[in-house]
Design an enzyme around this catalytic site. Sequence first.
Site, mmCIF file in Angstrom:
data_model
loop_
_atom_site.group_PDB
_atom_site.id
_atom_site.type_symbol
_atom_site.label_atom_id
_atom_site.label_comp_id
_atom_site.label_asym_id
_atom_site.label_seq_id
_atom_site.Cartn_x
_atom_site.Cartn_y
_atom_site.Cartn_z
ATOM 1 N NE ARG A 116 -3.890 0.608 1.942
ATOM 2 C CZ ARG A 116 -5.109 0.691 2.478
ATOM 3 N NH1 ARG A 116 -5.318 1.464 3.527
ATOM 4 N NH2 ARG A 116 -6.116 0.013 1.979
ATOM 5 C CG HIS A 172 -8.346 -0.008 -2.890
ATOM 6 N ND1 HIS A 172 -7.587 -1.102 -2.523
ATOM 7 C CD2 HIS A 172 -9.028 0.364 -1.772
ATOM 8 C CE1 HIS A 172 -7.809 -1.364 -1.240
ATOM 9 N NE2 HIS A 172 -8.676 -0.504 -0.767
ATOM 10 C CD GLN A 199 -13.010 -1.735 -1.003
ATOM 11 O OE1 GLN A 199 -12.249 -1.665 -0.049
ATOM 12 N NE2 GLN A 199 -14.248 -2.205 -0.873
ATOM 13 C CG ASP A 228 -13.694 6.206 -1.197
ATOM 14 O OD1 ASP A 228 -13.729 6.085 0.052
ATOM 15 O OD2 ASP A 228 -12.611 6.193 -1.835
ATOM 16 C CB CYS A 274 -14.202 1.197 -0.067
ATOM 17 S SG CYS A 274 -13.739 2.923 0.106
ATOM 18 N NE ARG A 303 -10.556 -5.267 0.438
ATOM 19 C CZ ARG A 303 -9.824 -4.257 0.900
ATOM 20 N NH1 ARG A 303 -10.404 -3.225 1.473
ATOM 21 N NH2 ARG A 303 -8.499 -4.240 0.758
HETATM 22 N N1 CP Z 1 -11.335 -0.213 2.356
HETATM 23 C C1 CP Z 1 -10.064 -0.266 2.778
HETATM 24 O O1 CP Z 1 -9.125 -0.499 2.017
HETATM 25 O O2 CP Z 1 -9.930 -0.083 4.119
HETATM 26 P P1 CP Z 1 -8.552 0.136 4.897
HETATM 27 O O3 CP Z 1 -8.001 1.460 4.449
HETATM 28 O O4 CP Z 1 -8.918 0.130 6.359
HETATM 29 O O5 CP Z 1 -7.612 -0.984 4.544
HETATM 30 N N1 NVA Z 2 -10.027 6.690 -1.393
HETATM 31 C C1 NVA Z 2 -9.671 6.252 -0.069
HETATM 32 C C2 NVA Z 2 -9.867 4.780 0.073
HETATM 33 C C3 NVA Z 2 -9.552 4.197 1.407
HETATM 34 C C4 NVA Z 2 -9.757 2.724 1.480
HETATM 35 C C5 NVA Z 2 -8.237 6.642 0.235
HETATM 36 O O1 NVA Z 2 -7.384 6.474 -0.636
HETATM 37 O O2 NVA Z 2 -7.966 7.126 1.327
#
Ligand code: CP
Ligand code: NVA
Length: 309
Positions: free
Chosen positions: A103, A130, A133, A224, A263, A291
Amino acid sequence: MSKDFLALCDWSAEDLRAILARARTLKDLQRQGRRPRTLEGRTLAMYFEKPSLRTHVTFETAMTQLGGHALLLLPEQIGIGTRETPSDVARNLSRWVDAILARTFSHALVEEMAQVASIPVINGLTDLLHPCQAMADVQTVAERADLEKAVIAYVGDGNNVANSLLEAAAVLGLTLRLATPASHRPALRVRRRADACAAASGARLSWSEDPVEAVQGADFVYTDVWTSMGQEDEAAERRALFEHYQVNARLMKHAPQAFVLHCLPAHRGEEITDEVLDGPRSVVLDQAENRLHAQKAVLERVILGALPG
Ligand code: CP
Ligand code: NVA
């Protein structure tokens, strides 16, 4: 087909459908108390530059339940780009572990690691995409509707989550209506690839600036956050820009039968109200649960090179 799981447009519809079918099977098996140990003795290295609840817990739990092991690497421990280069980190990890979950802020960083790693690299969210997701999102939609017929509306910021949803819809031939401000449409490079995939799959992708137009009669309404991780300095500006994109009871009157997707984490009272997020049409916890199952299938696919028969 790719060794890595960085972008859904790297994968064929057939591969993604097989992963989704396996995710369904794994969920059913788990409900029956059966847990196949298909990744016995395998190790996943998890590198997180940003916070995470769902991605971290579900990947680590997936590895444990499949008989393997996951270890967490934080930027301050390994210093990618400061202590050593991304390439050196990826090539070292390739000698010890079976896959890397990353990540990161920069999408180019996961691409760079994937290019030199001899093991699969899985995108656990970048500023651009992502994909894990979106796999859980599609699994959740498929549990409630016919994927071929479902109308999915996404309202808000054309961010990483929207980009991967767009790629999922494009590869799998789904119907997706996006409503975002013109300045915050999904990234051009993602749109171009999605349009090419949609031409092959027959996906019906449309975009407008009008949330009402997008959600009218939809089967699913997805939103989101307006301020993603790393964009905190823009929060006030974004609250003003997206003001008319809130998913609230008024907007949901235009899609009274729709299930609500998010999400998570949510910025309650910004992109979505408590009433809708916690309401009877919300399936956000099913999404979060999925997930685990979707990612188990992704892990099996990339680590074993094929899904278990
Ligand atoms: N939806 C998602 O990726 O959640 P986190 O940021 O908690 O991993
Ligand atoms: N768009 C959000 C998604 C988190 C799971 C971010 O990148 O923070």
